[in-house]
Design an enzyme around this catalytic site. Structure first.
Site, PDB file in Angstrom:
ATOM      1  N   GLU A  54       0.567  -1.389   0.203  1.00 18.09           N
ATOM      2  CA  GLU A  54       0.227   0.144   0.565  1.00 18.09           C
ATOM      3  C   GLU A  54       0.342   1.220   0.011  1.00 18.09           C
ATOM      4  O   GLU A  54       2.119   1.529   1.043  1.00 18.09           O
ATOM      5  CB  GLU A  54      -0.973   0.188   1.136  1.00 18.09           C
ATOM      6  CG  GLU A  54      -1.901   0.896   1.243  1.00 18.09           C
ATOM      7  CD  GLU A  54      -2.655   1.427   2.752  1.00 18.09           C
ATOM      8  OE1 GLU A  54      -2.921   2.009   3.041  1.00 18.09           O
ATOM      9  OE2 GLU A  54      -3.183   0.070   3.923  1.00 18.09           O
ATOM     10  N   LYS A  60     -11.701  -0.461   7.248  1.00 20.28           N
ATOM     11  CA  LYS A  60     -10.345  -1.096   8.079  1.00 20.28           C
ATOM     12  C   LYS A  60     -10.519  -0.308   9.424  1.00 20.28           C
ATOM     13  O   LYS A  60     -10.829   0.637   9.492  1.00 20.28           O
ATOM     14  CB  LYS A  60      -9.327   0.061   7.284  1.00 20.28           C
ATOM     15  CG  LYS A  60      -8.017   0.295   7.948  1.00 20.28           C
ATOM     16  CD  LYS A  60      -6.966   0.882   7.246  1.00 20.28           C
ATOM     17  CE  LYS A  60      -7.166   2.516   7.212  1.00 20.28           C
ATOM     18  NZ  LYS A  60      -6.559   2.994   7.565  1.00 20.28           N
TER      19      LYS A  60
END
Length: 216
Positions: A47, A136
């Site tokens: 990421e 998340k």
């Protein structure tokens, strides 16, 4: 790492691998250098946050250079325009620190995996209703692993990425309580702002995290 001629074409995962490494504040050269070592150590999800130097270039390079079984995403995405730009650069998933329905909608429209951040049950349910693929839960270190267990009581099909201050010990705990995956940055990469690292230490720390999430 192997050459992939289809640059800027996203490899969109159906879900995320158990461990995603987060690059915060790193430029394309540093991210590519670290990714080569991390890929060798067993990491398959990367990421790149929007807070680094030239994040779209980093995403494009990683998407092109990493092997086909790796996936690259964009993190700290706060606008729909950033989600679109990341998709054009080759991102396969979009992560945000918060829930924004416009970001989720644009992510889904681009055909990418949507991973908004949320903490409270209200935020989590809103994110799921908007089309989030994974939520998340951030920051997980502030609430502990049992929080995921409690969330999954009324939401047994909730797919959670645990993020924020994750250590190997906490990684093992959140996976045991139902998290599908974790995201980790400085606790794995170390504190060097230029991405420099000791290869042996990085390999050992990566192994700790992979074992903690049951991926090695």
């Amino acid at each position: 790492m192997s050459e992939n001629q289809n640059s800027a074409v996203a490899d969109v995962p159906e879900t995320l691998p158990p461990l995603t490494v987060v690059y915060r504040g790193l430029g394309p050269v540093q991210a590519c250098r670290l990714s080569a070592a991390l890929y060798t150590a067993g990491v398959r999800s990367f990421e790149v946050t929007m807070t680094g130097d030239r994040p779209m270039e980093a995403i494009e390079r990683l998407s092109r250079e990493l092997s086909d079984d790796a996936v690259v995403g964009a993190g700290t995405v706060t606008t729909a325009d950033e989600a679109a730009a990341a998709a054009a650069a080759g991102a396969g998933f979009i992560v945000s620190p918060h829930f924004d329905p416009q970001v989720v909608a644009r992510t889904r429209a681009e055909g990418l995996l949507s991973v908004p951040g949320a903490l409270t049950p209200t935020e989590i349910m809103a994110a799921r209703s908007a089309g989030a693929d994974v939520v998340k839960v951030f920051p997980i270190n502030a609430v502990g692993a049992d929080y995921i267990h409690q969330l999954r009581g009324p939401m047994p099909d909730l797919t959670v990425m645990a993020s924020g201050g994750v250590t190997p010990a906490l990684a093992a705990e959140v996976v045991a309580t139902g998290a599908a995956c974790i995201a980790v940055g400085s606790h794995l990469l170390g504190a060097a702002v230029d991405g420099s690292h000791d290869p042996g230490e990085l390999r050992d720390r990566t192994g700790e995290f992979l074992r903690a999430v049951g991926a090695s």
